[in-house]
Design an enzyme around this catalytic site. Structure first.
Site, PDB file in Angstrom:
ATOM      1  N   SER A   9      32.764 -12.880 -43.375  1.00  0.00           N
ATOM      2  CA  SER A   9      33.909 -12.823 -44.291  1.00  0.00           C
ATOM      3  C   SER A   9      33.807 -13.938 -45.321  1.00  0.00           C
ATOM      4  CB  SER A   9      35.219 -12.963 -43.513  1.00  0.00           C
ATOM      5  OG  SER A   9      36.264 -13.170 -44.445  1.00  0.00           O
ATOM      6  N   HIS A  34      32.073  -8.973 -45.847  1.00  0.00           N
ATOM      7  CA  HIS A  34      33.481  -8.587 -45.718  1.00  0.00           C
ATOM      8  C   HIS A  34      34.311  -9.337 -46.752  1.00  0.00           C
ATOM      9  CE1 HIS A  34      36.928  -7.062 -43.363  1.00  0.00           C
ATOM     10  NE2 HIS A  34      37.491  -8.251 -43.530  1.00  0.00           N
ATOM     11  N   ASP A  36      38.077 -10.069 -48.120  1.00  0.00           N
ATOM     12  CA  ASP A  36      39.495 -10.032 -47.743  1.00  0.00           C
ATOM     13  C   ASP A  36      40.375 -10.170 -48.971  1.00  0.00           C
ATOM     14  OD1 ASP A  36      39.587  -9.856 -44.834  1.00  0.00           O
ATOM     15  OD2 ASP A  36      38.472 -11.744 -44.898  1.00  0.00           O
ATOM     16  N   MET A  38      44.135 -10.241 -50.469  1.00  0.00           N
ATOM     17  CA  MET A  38      45.508 -10.509 -50.017  1.00  0.00           C
ATOM     18  C   MET A  38      46.459 -10.612 -51.207  1.00  0.00           C
ATOM     19  SD  MET A  38      44.740 -13.440 -47.239  1.00  0.00           S
ATOM     20  CE  MET A  38      43.417 -13.277 -46.028  1.00  0.00           C
ATOM     21  N   HIS A  68      38.468  -5.208 -47.507  1.00  0.00           N
ATOM     22  CA  HIS A  68      39.643  -5.102 -46.630  1.00  0.00           C
ATOM     23  C   HIS A  68      40.890  -5.417 -47.458  1.00  0.00           C
ATOM     24  CE1 HIS A  68      41.848  -7.067 -42.936  1.00  0.00           C
ATOM     25  NE2 HIS A  68      42.475  -6.007 -43.381  1.00  0.00           N
ATOM     26  N   MET A  70      44.517  -6.098 -47.890  1.00  0.00           N
ATOM     27  CA  MET A  70      45.776  -6.474 -47.210  1.00  0.00           C
ATOM     28  C   MET A  70      46.861  -6.496 -48.276  1.00  0.00           C
ATOM     29  SD  MET A  70      44.167  -9.361 -44.727  1.00  0.00           S
ATOM     30  CE  MET A  70      42.629  -9.429 -45.631  1.00  0.00           C
ATOM     31  N   MET A 139      42.478  -5.090 -36.107  1.00  0.00           N
ATOM     32  CA  MET A 139      42.706  -6.527 -36.309  1.00  0.00           C
ATOM     33  C   MET A 139      42.868  -7.197 -34.952  1.00  0.00           C
ATOM     34  SD  MET A 139      42.459  -7.060 -39.523  1.00  0.00           S
ATOM     35  CE  MET A 139      42.723  -8.821 -39.325  1.00  0.00           C
ATOM     36  N   ASP A 177      38.092  -7.695 -36.426  1.00  0.00           N
ATOM     37  CA  ASP A 177      38.252  -8.730 -37.453  1.00  0.00           C
ATOM     38  C   ASP A 177      39.297  -9.744 -36.995  1.00  0.00           C
ATOM     39  OD1 ASP A 177      38.523 -10.189 -39.795  1.00  0.00           O
ATOM     40  OD2 ASP A 177      39.358  -8.529 -40.983  1.00  0.00           O
TER      41      ASP A 177
HETATM   42  C1  DX5 Z   1      42.214 -12.300 -41.668  1.00  0.00           C
HETATM   43  C2  DX5 Z   1      41.060 -11.674 -42.370  1.00  0.00           C
HETATM   44  C3  DX5 Z   1      39.761 -11.962 -41.713  1.00  0.00           C
HETATM   45  C4  DX5 Z   1      39.386 -13.412 -41.688  1.00  0.00           C
HETATM   46  C5  DX5 Z   1      38.589 -13.633 -40.449  1.00  0.00           C
HETATM   47  O1  DX5 Z   1      43.357 -12.025 -42.385  1.00  0.00           O
HETATM   48  O2  DX5 Z   1      41.214 -10.272 -42.406  1.00  0.00           O
HETATM   49  O3  DX5 Z   1      38.710 -11.177 -42.249  1.00  0.00           O
HETATM   50  O4  DX5 Z   1      38.628 -13.803 -42.792  1.00  0.00           O
HETATM   51  O5  DX5 Z   1      38.337 -14.969 -40.318  1.00  0.00           O
HETATM   52  P1  DX5 Z   1      37.979 -15.626 -38.915  1.00  0.00           P
HETATM   53  O6  DX5 Z   1      36.665 -15.036 -38.469  1.00  0.00           O
HETATM   54  O7  DX5 Z   1      37.899 -17.077 -39.218  1.00  0.00           O
HETATM   55  O8  DX5 Z   1      39.077 -15.282 -37.961  1.00  0.00           O
HETATM   56 ZN    ZN Z   2      39.400  -8.994 -43.017  1.00  0.00          ZN
END
Ligand code: DX5
Ligand code: ZN
Length: 218
Positions: A9, A34, A36, A38, A68, A70, A139, A177
């Protein structure tokens, strides 16, 4: 059974040098990255947007972009993320919008489509969508931040989704994840997971090659 894929990620990378962080992943001959995304609404944090993906592609990053989303209104953004170079776009089941139409749209845009469920969302919430997805993302932490502890109580959820996959002769990938390390990834693998997001544990590993090899051997 799908071969194991480690998807580092980028959230845990160097945000002033994201292309360098992505390049480190590429240099290990890993396949996936990956990303992320947000919105400060669906999750209480902000990360980066489609321009970042575009810029990574412009820098020559060819990794498979596992995006991903969010977001409270992901359907409004799938086109932008497809155009920005995503190979797979995952959307959460929790917000209210037309999930099936959005998955169909993602595929029509030339991407693979994924559905995501939070730790407190039962697997039955996504059951009717399984035929429309290339990936289910379970998740294993509450989304929003890296560095949280893995939730072992997600293992039965993985087992149930994996059972549905077999019974219905489907072939979607099953991704985990949040808080993933080599040890709990082995437990997830035994429960049917084949795709492993790792932020903190990957970027903080002292020997990333050995770390990546451990996942390849799962
Ligand atoms: C959390 C994200 C993850 C995050 C995982 O909201 O969706 O992808 O980056 O990070 P680690 O591996 O540190 O939990
Ligand atoms: Zn993620």
């Amino acid at each position: 059974m799908h071969h194991p894929i480690l998807a580092p990620s980028l959230l845990a990378g160097d945000h002033a040098h994201l292309a360098s962080s992505a390049r480190e992943v590429e240099e290990l001959q890993l396949e996936w990255l990956h990303l992320d995304i947000m919105d400060g609404h669906f999750v209480p944090n902000l990360s980066f947007g489609p321009e970042t993906l575009t810029a990574l592609r412009r820098r020559g990053i060819t990794l498979f972009f596992d995006t991903h989303l969010m977001l409270s209104e992901p359907h409004r953004y799938v086109e932008q993320f497809a155009k920005a170079g995503s190979n797979l776009i995952s959307i959460h089941i929790e917000p209210t919008y037309d999930h099936e139409a959005t998955l169909v749209r993602i595929r029509a845009l030339g991407c693979q489509a994924g559905i995501v469920l939070n730790p407190d969302t039962p697997e039955t919430a996504i059951e009717s969508l399984l035929a429309h997805v290339d990936l289910v993302l379970v998740m294993t932490v509450q989304p929003g931040f890296g560095g949280q502890a893995f939730r072992t109580d997600m293992i039965p959820k993985l087992e149930q989704i994996s059972r549905w996959r077999t019974e219905r002769k489907l072939s979607f990938r099953l991704e985990v994840d949040g808080g993933i390390d080599v040890a709990n990834a082995a437990d997830c693998r035994a429960a049917g997971a084949d795709t492993f997001v790792a932020g903190t544990s990957f970027f903080k590993a002292s020997d990333r090659r050995a770390y990546a090899n451990a996942f390849a051997a799962l």
